[in-house]
Design an enzyme around this catalytic site. Structure first.
Site, PDB file in Angstrom:
ATOM      1  N   ASP A 405      49.360  37.599  49.847  1.00  0.00           N
ATOM      2  CA  ASP A 405      49.027  37.443  48.095  1.00  0.00           C
ATOM      3  C   ASP A 405      48.659  39.516  48.408  1.00  0.00           C
ATOM      4  OD1 ASP A 405      48.155  38.338  45.623  1.00  0.00           O
ATOM      5  OD2 ASP A 405      46.682  37.039  45.620  1.00  0.00           O
ATOM      6  N   ASP A 468      49.806  34.657  37.565  1.00  0.00           N
ATOM      7  CA  ASP A 468      48.616  33.776  37.586  1.00  0.00           C
ATOM      8  C   ASP A 468      48.263  32.529  36.311  1.00  0.00           C
ATOM      9  OD1 ASP A 468      47.975  35.382  39.517  1.00  0.00           O
ATOM     10  OD2 ASP A 468      45.651  35.344  38.908  1.00  0.00           O
TER      11      ASP A 468
HETATM   12  C1  GLA Z   1      45.673  36.738  42.826  1.00  0.00           C
HETATM   13  C2  GLA Z   1      46.951  35.274  42.600  1.00  0.00           C
HETATM   14  C3  GLA Z   1      45.662  34.617  42.674  1.00  0.00           C
HETATM   15  C4  GLA Z   1      44.400  33.968  43.282  1.00  0.00           C
HETATM   16  C5  GLA Z   1      43.574  34.952  43.272  1.00  0.00           C
HETATM   17  C6  GLA Z   1      42.667  35.675  44.514  1.00  0.00           C
HETATM   18  O1  GLA Z   1      45.504  36.881  41.052  1.00  0.00           O
HETATM   19  O2  GLA Z   1      47.866  35.468  42.122  1.00  0.00           O
HETATM   20  O3  GLA Z   1      46.422  33.542  42.921  1.00  0.00           O
HETATM   21  O4  GLA Z   1      45.272  34.031  44.643  1.00  0.00           O
HETATM   22  O5  GLA Z   1      44.525  36.697  43.402  1.00  0.00           O
HETATM   23  O6  GLA Z   1      42.073  36.621  43.616  1.00  0.00           O
END
Ligand code: GLA
Length: 655
Positions: A405, A468
């Protein structure tokens, strides 16, 4: 307080407030004075008298004092009870969104559309809305994103009702009854695992045959290549294969009621995840309130609930298993690495190897998460300058999946060019390849730089295409229906990822709630994600699965659409008046067709053979109901509920 006293106080309030009118005085009630928290939207929170990002409302240079700042796809229901005569607003894309916003505002009165703005783009002047709402009971305000939900900051500015009677009141959007459409799985044996499975030479193999049917079930695998062995009671195939090549294995499952067989194509080569990964991830459920126990519970539940029998297999830990930087909380704080530079877990994960061994012992796989930056999104230790050591550690711990990520990497390169965007992903790819373990590599950088165009080149098995997801119609539908242009970039081993599922009990931890998606929206969510060949990662508490959610997650004919070996992502073939038809070619020559209704009222949706590029007499099978609808020629039409779907598969009539 008695009803009469409540009513009396209400009237006094109205009188003192001045702008409310309890009688036929033609008073003005500002939309922004109502409870705006009832607004559902695709991103952020609804704002009173401010834009969605908290700035003064501004459309094409013109500032407005009052209004609702929201984000497409947005939905607000207002009970008028015949008490208002007109609704007024100035609508447009807020200037804070730059130049890329494009939305459509609509108003429905008792289910009939009374206003439609047409497409409004950034910098278009505000459009005036002035509609007659006399006698209307329920008014619905929507903002639709069209094909792309990015930068769709939408303002209902200067919005007010002319009130002649009962004051308007915002209410929750309607929620239909949760109807279970699918018959219970048959007690006869049925093998549900995908027809194809990829492994790399020399990597340890763990393949659990997913099969439903009355237990005990006994398994067999004919033509199993040397190097692999099968546990006949659990259906687990383990071992190692040295040479690249393809093996056709016949899987067999038997119980007291009969026997079933299915061919599995085992491909030993460079590519894994030949069908989209299916499993669970801790984030949408627990957020940072995740710990060892919750992961074990999720794994146990995946087995006990029977999800494992339908092909669900990954149990993925998301953010917050590492040590949190500068934290006073003893359960997550402390040194981030040992003297050798090896990453340490926080105290909520006292024995990572013990945990992964446990998950594997159930016949499941297990995943982890980290960022290429110095820290993760939630401020926990990242892999920056420890990439090889971390990849090695993940392999030693026995992980089978890595979500990588971007987040903290934004502090390393603030405005990355394409090469800089790719670099950390390529580097971790190289580190993972060195480990000799089949680790599904999931890129998470929210779609930057059109990642779908290069995600496969940097060795990703899947890549997030969006920000998200959350459990609102605006978010889910805005994301899902925006995937249409991405179809050419999906193929076996390389999947577009519109983010994880938001059905069941979600909440980003520690407290959970039932998904705010209505039952029909949940059918739409699962249908669309299956058509899109999206990785399917359940985001809810598996220890509290209700019958409706189980039904959503265990319909094998639906999951087969997702797991089809051809790996062709669905295309949108028609889009008109909030109705959409999507089609997906299946390996056996049949066609899966999603008939969607994004409107606020039921609509008939029709799929024409000419649009689907099919011809002749076709048997139409409703996949949610697992029922044949009959033989059709030329077209198939059906009434689809608000925000709902009918997902069918077309077979040659004689088949
Ligand atoms: C980002 C990702 C999410 C999750 C969070 C964790 O926002 O897109 O899917 O993994 O980080 O902190």
């Amino acid at each position: 307080m008695s009803v009469r006293r409540v009513f009396a106080s209400f009237c006094v309030l109205l009188f003192v407030g001045g702008s409310f009118a309890a009688s036929n005085s033609g008073g003005k009630v500002w939309l922004s004075d109502l409870d705006l928290s009832k607004t559902q939207q695709g991103w952020g929170e609804p704002r009173k008298n401010l834009s969605v990002e908290g700035n003064p409302l501004k459309i094409a240079g013109r500032t407005f004092e009052r209004g609702l700042g929201t984000h497409a796809d947005s939905l607000l229901c207002i009970e008028l009870n015949g008490g208002s005569s007109r609704f007024h607003a100035m609508v447009g894309v807020d200037d804070e969104a730059g130049t890329r916003g494009s939305v459509e505002f609509r108003i429905l009165a008792d289910g009939k559309q009374i206003y439609k703005s047409g497409l409004i783009r950034s910098n278009d002047p505000a459009k005036e809305v002035d509609v007659d709402v006399a006698g209307v009971q329920m008014l619905v305000l929507t903002v639709d994103s069209g094909n792309d939900m990015n930068y769709d900051h939408a303002d209902w500015a200067d919005a007010y009702f002319t009130v002649t009677g009962t004051a308007p009141k915002t209410v929750d959007a309607p929620r239909e009854e949760a109807v279970i459409l699918t018959p219970k799985p048959s007690p006869k044996p049925r093998i549900n695992s995908a027809r194809v499975f990829g492994v790399r030479p020399d990597s340890p193999v763990l393949y659990t045959i997913a099969a439903s049917g009355q237990r005990p079930l006994w398994f067999n695998a004919e033509n199993l290549p040397a190097g692999l062995s099968l546990d006949r009671a659990t259906g687990r195939i383990t071992g190692q294969l040295r040479r690249p090549g393809e093996h056709r294995i016949t899987l067999v499952a038997t119980n007291d009621l009969g026997e079933t067989r299915k061919e599995l194509r085992l491909v030993v080569g460079d590519t894994i995840a030949l069908t989209p990964p299916m499993g669970w991830n801790s984030w949408n459920c627990w957020g940072c309130a995740v710990d060892d126990r919750k992961i074990r519970d999720a794994a146990d539940s995946m087995v006990k609930s029977g999800l494992i029998h339908h092909g669900w297999q990954y149990v993925n830990i998301d953010d917050c298993w590492m040590v949190r930087r500068n934290s006073d909380d003893a359960t997550v704080g402390g040194p981030t690495r040992d003297e050798a530079g090896r990453i340490l877990t926080n105290k909520r994960f006292p024995d990572m190897k013990g945990l992964t061994d446990y998950v594997h012992s159930l016949g499941l796989k297990v995943g982890t998460y980290i960022s290429p930056g110095p820290w993760t999104c939630a401020g926990y230790e990242g892999s920056w300058q420890h990439e090889q050591a971390d990849a090695q550690r993940f392999a030693e711990w026995g992980f089978d999946y890595l979500k990588y990520d971007w987040c903290g990497y934004g502090s390393i390169v603030r405005q990355p060019d394409l090469e800089q965007m790719q670099e950390p992903y390529l580097f971790m790819r190289m580190c993972l390849t060195r480990t000799n373990r089949d680790i599904v590599y999931s890129l998470c950088q929210y779609g930057m730089g059109d990642v779908w165009k290069w995600g496969a080149q940097v060795g990703g098995n899947c890549w997030r295409t969006t920000g998200d997801i959350t459990d609102s119609w605006g978010s889910m539908s805005g994301i899902g229906f925006a995937q249409a242009e991405l179809a050419p970039y999906a193929s076996p081993g390389h999947w577009n990822d519109p983010d994880m599922l938001v059905v069941g009990m979600v909440g980003w931890g520690p407290s959970l709630r039932d998904s705010r998606l209505t039952p029909n929206e949940q059918y739409t969510h699962i249908s669309l994600w299956c058509l899109l060949c999206s990785p399917l990662l359940i985001g809810c508490d598996l220890t509290r699965l209700d019958d409706f959610t189980m039904n959503l997650l265990t319909n094998d004919e639906i999951l087969e659409v997702n797991q089809d070996p051809l790996g062709e992502q669905a295309h949108r073939v028609t889009q008109d008046n909030y109705r959409e038809v999507w089609t997906k070619r299946m390996e056996d020559g049949s066609t899966a067709v999603g008939l969607f209704n994004r409107d606020e009222v039921p609509q008939t949706v029709t799929a024409k053979w000419s649009d689907l590029h099919v011809s002749g007499k076709l048997r139409v099978r409703d996949l949610w109901r697992q029922q044949d609808m009959g033989v059709f020629e030329g077209a198939f039409g059906v009434e689809v509920p608000r925000h709902g779907v009918v997902l069918v598969r077309l077979f040659p009539a004689a088949q």
